[in-house]
Design a protein around this motif. Structure first.
Motif, PDB file in Angstrom:
ATOM      1  N   SER A  44      37.478  35.750  46.338  1.00  9.49           N
ATOM      2  CA  SER A  44      37.540  37.195  46.092  1.00  9.49           C
ATOM      3  C   SER A  44      37.073  37.525  44.681  1.00  9.49           C
ATOM      4  CB  SER A  44      38.972  37.699  46.298  1.00  9.49           C
ATOM      5  OG  SER A  44      39.357  37.575  47.655  1.00  9.49           O
ATOM      6  N   ILE A  45      37.528  36.756  43.694  1.00 10.28           N
ATOM      7  CA  ILE A  45      37.145  37.013  42.302  1.00 10.28           C
ATOM      8  C   ILE A  45      35.637  36.868  42.120  1.00 10.28           C
ATOM      9  CG2 ILE A  45      37.338  36.123  39.945  1.00 10.28           C
ATOM     10  CD1 ILE A  45      40.251  35.437  40.578  1.00 10.28           C
ATOM     11  N   LYS A  46      35.050  35.833  42.765  1.00 10.68           N
ATOM     12  CA  LYS A  46      33.633  35.529  42.547  1.00 10.68           C
ATOM     13  C   LYS A  46      32.704  36.483  43.297  1.00 10.68           C
ATOM     14  CE  LYS A  46      32.363  31.214  42.585  1.00 10.68           C
ATOM     15  NZ  LYS A  46      32.221  29.797  43.003  1.00 10.68           N
ATOM     16  N   TYR A  47      33.096  36.930  44.491  1.00  4.56           N
ATOM     17  CA  TYR A  47      32.118  37.644  45.338  1.00  4.56           C
ATOM     18  C   TYR A  47      32.540  39.066  45.730  1.00  4.56           C
ATOM     19  CZ  TYR A  47      30.696  32.777  45.946  1.00  4.56           C
ATOM     20  OH  TYR A  47      30.323  31.482  45.732  1.00  4.56           O
ATOM     21  N   ALA A  48      33.839  39.392  45.735  1.00  9.34           N
ATOM     22  CA  ALA A  48      34.266  40.625  46.403  1.00  9.34           C
ATOM     23  C   ALA A  48      34.078  41.883  45.557  1.00  9.34           C
ATOM     24  CB  ALA A  48      35.731  40.499  46.812  1.00  9.34           C
ATOM     25  N   PHE A  49      34.244  41.787  44.229  1.00  9.43           N
ATOM     26  CA  PHE A  49      34.396  42.993  43.427  1.00  9.43           C
ATOM     27  C   PHE A  49      33.177  43.330  42.570  1.00  9.43           C
ATOM     28  CE2 PHE A  49      38.697  41.007  43.768  1.00  9.43           C
ATOM     29  CZ  PHE A  49      39.217  41.931  44.671  1.00  9.43           C
ATOM     30  N   GLN A  50      32.011  42.808  42.943  1.00  9.58           N
ATOM     31  CA  GLN A  50      30.833  43.017  42.093  1.00  9.58           C
ATOM     32  C   GLN A  50      30.455  44.494  42.001  1.00  9.58           C
ATOM     33  OE1 GLN A  50      27.834  40.481  43.734  1.00  9.58           O
ATOM     34  NE2 GLN A  50      28.902  38.585  43.189  1.00  9.58           N
ATOM     35  N   ASP A  51      30.526  45.251  43.101  1.00  6.19           N
ATOM     36  CA  ASP A  51      30.131  46.666  43.109  1.00  6.19           C
ATOM     37  C   ASP A  51      31.333  47.575  43.374  1.00  6.19           C
ATOM     38  OD1 ASP A  51      27.427  45.956  42.716  1.00  6.19           O
ATOM     39  OD2 ASP A  51      27.235  45.501  44.873  1.00  6.19           O
TER      40      ASP A  51
END
Length: 577
Positions: A494-501
């Protein structure tokens, strides 16, 4: 000190002057203090009070220099002497010293027990200054147990007697502890204010021991404020003072603090070297053998106290019987009745002794069983402690390895491995520090794990937050290790991929038991991924999740619904009640 030295020139065997000068040296020169005390003990022929003072002061010197077994023996010997001569003032002092030894061994319950005994005696003697000293020590216990409001109350209450009596040493100690308490509460301006007041007094009176502690506390404060170079400067100053004094316990504490700063700075070579030195020194100071010795002496002391009480009761009974016999002998008319009474008393005495022997036998068995259980728990805690230390060393090695890699993919893989090791080390840390070593509080563990991962990946807490709902659940180690590794992987994804945008990210973790099934949910409000996307983003991590799920007999469902939600249904797990 000059006056005491002048007395000893005229009277080399003056026990009072030898003890007083030795006590003064405990703040500046421990080796000189030891030499004077050994001389006083050797020449003392029949002065019990001065012998007790010599042994208690020598116990303080041994404790500072890390000779715990010797310090413990001397504390008990001085307590016995002061009890025999009924010197309440010095007995309170010895109880205070015993409390300080337990405090150094992280046994805060026993430390508080002896500090309270000391304060009770000083209160009965109506000595406000000595009561205030006990209050300062009790405040230290409340700091260690994170009861900061109670600590502040005791410290503020203790200050007035020292100011009134111009006891600058104790006044500086109160200011130092006030600064420490506010630092723990992250009220750094108040902490600096009291640290500066303490430093001014300590420099004025030449308190090298106090300066060694103060500079370590200032190092911790600036470390919390992320001023790492200034923190290192203060730790270096602290080490100079405590090393010169020979204070092994505080030397170890400062070394550990230094390691954390070097690690935060990314200076992994110095961090690894200092951490290795710290672990060796700490294990030499605090080990199972010391705890066994402490338990043995505590039991011996309590047994002596009980035996003394029984002896006094028996003596009272014998005196009463003698008085009764003398009264009866004055009247021959009651000779026959007296004979019957003696027979009856002998019968009661026989029953009493039989019952006493049975009771003593049962008590001995209970003591043996209790000691065996305590030894087992101590051993389990020591095992968890050593496993945690070994995992921390592995984590540090992985951190060093990642720092030396140029390839970003390889570096990420090593750091992910490091986070997995830390998740297991955290479990053993919780078990080592807990009163109940059977299991881990899931809420507390997951909060610490999430905080560690968010900090490791540099997540902006204003942009992304997390919430955990697992209150009241406590799992055994065989369940929490695989479950912790699974949740570690899901949080990392989640930290690496979920919150980028995502403008305001949120990660929710919940655990709930229904019947004989445990339901686990890890949900984010990120960009959303299905099982195939999750698997392709971290194939190794997904394989590990699948493997660990089989160990827990868990079913996994991944849904893409306003973010990614992973459901686990566990049918093999164990809760600790």
């Amino acid at each position: 000190m000059d006056s005491l030295k002048a007395i000893l020139v005229e009277e080399p065997e003056n026990l009072v002057a030898l003890n007083d000068l030795a006590f003064a040296y405990t703040y500046t020169n421990l080796d000189s203090a030891r030499a004077l005390l050994l001389q006083a003990i050797e020449i003392n022929e029949n002065d019990s009070l001065q012998l007790g003072i010599s042994k208690e002061t020598l116990a303080i010197v041994d404790e500072i220099q890390g000779n715990i077994s010797s310090a413990l023996t001397l504390h008990f010997e001085s307590i016995k002497i002061f009890e025999q001569i009924s010197s309440s003032k010095h007995l309170a002092w010895a109880y205070n010293g015993m409390g300080a030894l337990h405090y150094q061994q992280y046994d805060y319950d026993q430390a508080l027990f002896y500090f309270l005994k000391s304060m009770d005696i000083r209160t009965q003697l109506n000595n406000p200054t000595e009561v205030a000293k006990s209050m300062v020590n009790i405040a230290l216990i409340f700091n260690k147990t994170e009861q900061y409001d109670s600590s502040l109350f005791y410290l503020h209450s203790s200050l007035a007697p020292f100011v009134d009596n111009t006891d600058q040493l104790m006044e500086s100690i109160v200011y130092l502890n006030l600064g420490s308490t506010f630092s723990y509460m992250e009220q750094f301006d108040s902490a600096e204010y009291y640290f500066n007041k303490s430093e001014t007094i300590q420099k004025k009176i030449g308190d090298h021991e106090g300066l060694g502690v103060l500079y370590r506390k200032l190092g911790e404060l600036y470390s919390e404020k992320k001023d790492l170079l200034k923190a290192l400067d203060y730790y270096t100053l602290s080490l100079e003072y405590v090393q010169k004094l020979g204070d092994i316990g505080r030397f170890i504490e400062t070394k550990q603090a230094q390691y954390l700063v070097y690690e935060a700075m990314g200076d992994f070579q110095n961090a690894y070297q200092i951490q290795s030195e710290y672990l060796i020194l700490r294990d030499s100071l605090i080990n199972i053998k010391n705890k066994e010795i402490i338990n043995e002496y505590n039991i011996k002391y309590e047994t002596e106290q009980k035996e003394r009480t029984i002896t006094e009761l028996e003596l009272e009974q014998k005196n009463a019987a003698l008085a009764f016999a003398n009264s009866q002998n004055q009247r021959n008319i009651f000779i026959f009745g007296f004979a019957i009474l003696i027979i009856f008393i002998r019968f009661l005495y026989h029953r009493y002794t039989t019952k006493k022997k049975t009771s003593e036998l049962l008590s001995e068995k209970n003591v043996e069983i209790t000691k065996a259980l305590e030894d087992r728990e101590i051993l389990l805690k020591e095992i968890h402690h050593r496993v945690k230390n070994n995992l921390q060393v592995i984590s540090s090695l992985l951190n060093l390895q990642a720092g030396s890699l140029d390839d970003d993919v390889a570096k990420d893989a090593v750091r992910e491995g490091q986070s997995r090791v830390k998740s297991m080390a955290l479990i053993h840390q919780k078990l080592y520090s807990a009163d109940d070593v059977r299991g881990v509080d899931v809420q507390d563990y997951l909060e610490n794990l999430s905080a560690e991962l968010f900090r490791a990946f540099g997540v902006d807490e204003e942009k992304v937050n997390w919430a955990i709902d697992a209150a009241g659940l406590k799992m055994d180690i065989d369940t929490v290790i695989p479950l912790g590794l699974i949740i570690n992987e899901l949080i990392t994804n989640s930290i690496k991929y979920a919150f980028q945008d995502v403008e305001h990210g949120l990660l929710n973790i919940s655990l709930e038991e229904t019947g004989e099934t445990m339901h686990v949910m890890v949900k984010d409000n990120g960009i959303g991924m299905d099982e195939d996307a999750l698997k392709s983003s971290n194939s190794f991590g997904w394989k590990m999740i699948k493997s660990l799920s089989r160990k827990l007999k868990a079913e996994i469902n991944v849904k893409n619904e306003q973010g990614t939600t992973v459901y686990l249904t566990l049918s093999r797990y164990k809760l600790v009640v």
